[in-house]
Write an enzyme that holds these catalytic residues in place. Structure first.
Site, PDB file in Angstrom:
ATOM      1  N   LYS A  87       0.879  -1.186   0.000  1.00  0.00           N
ATOM      2  CA  LYS A  87       0.000   0.000   0.000  1.00  0.00           C
ATOM      3  C   LYS A  87       0.918   1.239   0.000  1.00  0.00           C
ATOM      4  O   LYS A  87       1.540   1.557   1.006  1.00  0.00           O
ATOM      5  CB  LYS A  87      -0.882  -0.111   1.236  1.00  0.00           C
ATOM      6  CG  LYS A  87      -1.712   0.997   1.803  1.00  0.00           C
ATOM      7  CD  LYS A  87      -2.159   2.146   1.059  1.00  0.00           C
ATOM      8  CE  LYS A  87      -2.205   3.388   1.922  1.00  0.00           C
ATOM      9  NZ  LYS A  87      -1.911   4.597   1.191  1.00  0.00           N
ATOM     10  N   GLY A 110       2.947   5.904  12.624  1.00  0.00           N
ATOM     11  CA  GLY A 110       3.742   4.751  13.073  1.00  0.00           C
ATOM     12  C   GLY A 110       3.319   4.232  14.442  1.00  0.00           C
ATOM     13  O   GLY A 110       3.255   3.027  14.673  1.00  0.00           O
ATOM     14  N   GLU A 154      10.089   2.724  10.452  1.00  0.00           N
ATOM     15  CA  GLU A 154      11.119   3.757  10.265  1.00  0.00           C
ATOM     16  C   GLU A 154      10.389   5.080  10.115  1.00  0.00           C
ATOM     17  O   GLU A 154       9.516   5.215   9.244  1.00  0.00           O
ATOM     18  CB  GLU A 154      11.984   3.467   9.040  1.00  0.00           C
ATOM     19  CG  GLU A 154      12.966   2.325   9.228  1.00  0.00           C
ATOM     20  CD  GLU A 154      13.930   2.494  10.400  1.00  0.00           C
ATOM     21  OE1 GLU A 154      14.227   3.640  10.780  1.00  0.00           O
ATOM     22  OE2 GLU A 154      14.364   1.463  10.948  1.00  0.00           O
ATOM     23  N   CYS A 194      14.007  11.802   5.317  1.00  0.00           N
ATOM     24  CA  CYS A 194      14.015  11.526   6.758  1.00  0.00           C
ATOM     25  C   CYS A 194      15.409  11.765   7.334  1.00  0.00           C
ATOM     26  O   CYS A 194      15.562  12.014   8.523  1.00  0.00           O
ATOM     27  CB  CYS A 194      13.561  10.101   7.022  1.00  0.00           C
ATOM     28  SG  CYS A 194      14.462   8.912   6.038  1.00  0.00           S
ATOM     29  N   GLU A 254      10.109  17.591  13.331  1.00  0.00           N
ATOM     30  CA  GLU A 254      10.479  17.344  11.943  1.00  0.00           C
ATOM     31  C   GLU A 254       9.631  18.234  11.036  1.00  0.00           C
ATOM     32  O   GLU A 254       8.404  18.160  11.073  1.00  0.00           O
ATOM     33  CB  GLU A 254      10.233  15.875  11.596  1.00  0.00           C
ATOM     34  CG  GLU A 254      10.672  15.555  10.186  1.00  0.00           C
ATOM     35  CD  GLU A 254      10.379  14.121   9.804  1.00  0.00           C
ATOM     36  OE1 GLU A 254       9.238  13.682   9.988  1.00  0.00           O
ATOM     37  OE2 GLU A 254      11.309  13.447   9.325  1.00  0.00           O
TER      38      GLU A 254
END
Ligand code: NDP
Length: 488
Positions: free
Chosen positions: A180, A238, A255, A289, A390
């Site tokens: 996906k 996540g 991750e 990332c 982030e």
């Protein structure tokens, strides 16, 4: 008017057939460099479509396991060749869909080919160890065995490399896959899956389904026939993936984000440090990332470093990544553009000063896309949002440190721990950095955003669940061990 290319509708791939969703609805994917251009349409899939995909993968898993590692590896070589033949088309689609420049997109696609060849080679490598038994008449050994059906959920920022670095090891080690992709980059993903399709994999080995993450992504993780999930994406999503997978007792690998520091010491090669900060901070519009987002400079060289950094940032050409001479493309989507602008405003509100950029780019072709200038802040306090969260955009926060000890303390002062870099010519400093830094990727005199496919990749703290991807390390996640004891 749409071009033929823009009108293309991409289907789900289930049991070796390209099929439409039962919803009969599609989602459009647009070009962030020109929001009027539709790159393609993908299926808005339902839980019934997802059910069909997981059932197909489950049905295929025993035969795929029994095919053997070497034969599976041979099929991956074929996929690699097909992607290589289609490299230009895939890379162009990638640039149109998520905005990174064409040379970067070509580099990413070539990396995908190299990853496939690496794991194709795994087909001929050992899958266990002989261990001496305390019984002299016995043979004891380990044998790696696949997990079964693996779910692969990926982000939009590396829509070629990340899916491949998950799917290739999953397959060679004997698992079947339900993939996906991120909706923002699902057309590019469909083109990659088409290469797997053309390589002649058995039915049900790779299944591809597009649609909302919170609907079919969640249903995938919750599906009773799923044996493991590998996820790359944001920390928020996540966390939910981890909870669902842990509740079902299946293996999971996450991750997630980063807030990667670069330390510049007083004895560093400042030109090299500036080059690495620009590349690590602004390439791919900061949407990596592993992007460099905090630069911590020793006070003694702060002014000299800052001056050089501004000079080099002024040279960056921003525009449509398909055009020659463009170094930095747009943000990948409107929501990413909004997020970046929100952080820039928050940085100013919290008292940081803009050294460069900070504004959306407007006028001419900029009005058609989601463009922001490369942005540098100074007077950044460690607790400001721009130093902690982030941003996933072309924004660098400069911080000062009196010495290496303070610099490392600042570098470790976030919840993330993916990549970290230092520029220094002092061996003592670099050894201290290697020991003290909380990061899965530790880079000396090199930018924070470099990754080699044959080496373990992954973060510490909130960046990761601690398992590693790529290289030989991938075997740990995609297999489990049988310990075999044979009495003679
Ligand atoms: P998201 O977490 O928003 O999405 C990642 C994937 O998860 C997408 O396929 C998304 O689908 C899907 N998803 C969304 N909600 C759910 C849900 N409830 N259940 C299951 N799946 C779901 O991340 P982005 O795509 O925005 O990617 C950016 C993030 O990825 C950044 O935080 C970045 O740091 C991280 N990243 C980490 C890397 C690493 O290796 N550490 C490498 C690259 C990126 P949909 O698109 O349909 O919403």
């Amino acid at each position: 008017m749409q071009t033929a290319f823009s009108e293309k509708t991409y289907k789900n791939f289930i049991n070796n057939e390209w099929i439409e969703s039962e919803s009969e609805q599609t989602i459009k994917s647009i070009n962030p460099a020109n929001k009027e251009e539709i790159v393609g349409y993908v299926q808005n899939s339902t839980n019934t479509d997802l059910e069909n995909a997981v059932q197909a993968a489950d049905k295929a898993k025993n035969a795929w396991r029994k095919l053997g590692q070497a034969a599976r590896g041979q099929l991956l070589f074929k996929v690699a060749n097909i992607i290589e033949e289609n490299l230009n088309d895939i890379a162009e689609t990638l640039t149109r869909e998520m905005g990174k420049t064409l040379p970067e997109a070509k580099g990413e696609t070539a990396r995908g080919v190299a990853i496939l060849r690496y794991y194709a080679g795994e087909g001929m490598r050992k899958d266990g160890d002989v261990i001496p038994s305390s019984d002299k008449d016995a043979l004891m050994f380990t044998k790696r065995t696949p997990l079964g059906v693996v779910g692969v959920i990926t982000p939009w920022n590396f829509p070629v490399a990340i899916p491949i670095w998950k799917i290739a090891p999953a397959l060679v080690y004997g698992n079947t896959v339900v993939f996906k992709p991120a909706t923002e980059a699902a057309v590019t993903a469909a083109k990659i899956v088409d290469c797997f399709a053309k390589a002649g994999l058995p039915e049900g080995v790779v299944n591809f389904i597009t649609g909302s993450g919170s609907v079919i992504g969640q249903a995938l993780i919750d599906h009773p026939l799923l044996n493991a999930i590998t996820f790359t994406g944001s920390e928020g999503v996540g966390e939910g993936v981890a909870k669902s997978a842990a509740a079902r007792g299946i293996k999971f690998q996450l991750e997630m984000g980063g807030k990667n520091p670069v330390i510049v010491t007083k004895d560093a090669d400042l030109d090299a440090a500036v080059e690495a900060v620009i590349s690590g901070g602004f390439r791919s519009t900061g949407q990596k990332c592993t992007a460099s987002s905090r630069v911590i400079v020793e006070t003694a060289v702060y002014d000299a470093f800052k001056e050089k950094l501004i000079q080099e940032t002024e040279k960056i050409t921003v525009g449509d990544g398909l055009k020659e001479g463009i170094w930095m493309g747009p943000c990948a989507s409107e929501s990413q553009f909004t997020t970046v602008r929100k952080y820039i405003e928050q940085g100013l509100e919290e008292g940081a000063s803009l050294l460069y950029g900070g504004e959306p780019l407007t006028g001419g072709e900029f009005d058609k896309g989601f463009y922001v200038a490369p942005t540098i802040f100074e007077n950044v306090k460690p607790d400001m949002a721009i130093a902690q969260e982030e941003i996933f955009g072309p924004v660098i926060a400069l911080l000062k440190a009196a010495d290496l000890e303070e610099a490392i303390k600042l570098a470790n002062d976030t919840k993330y721990g993916l990549s970290a870099s230092i520029f220094t010519s002092n061996i003592g400093s670099l050894l201290e950095f290697i020991d003290e830094i909380d990061a899965g990727l530790v880079r000396i005199n090199a930018e924070s955003a470099g990754v080699e496919l044959q080496a373990p990749f992954g973060g510490m703290k909130a960046s990761s669940t601690g398992s590693r991807e790529q290289g030989e390390a991938a075997k740990e996640f995609f297999t489990t061990i049988k310990t075999v004891f044979i009495k003679g």
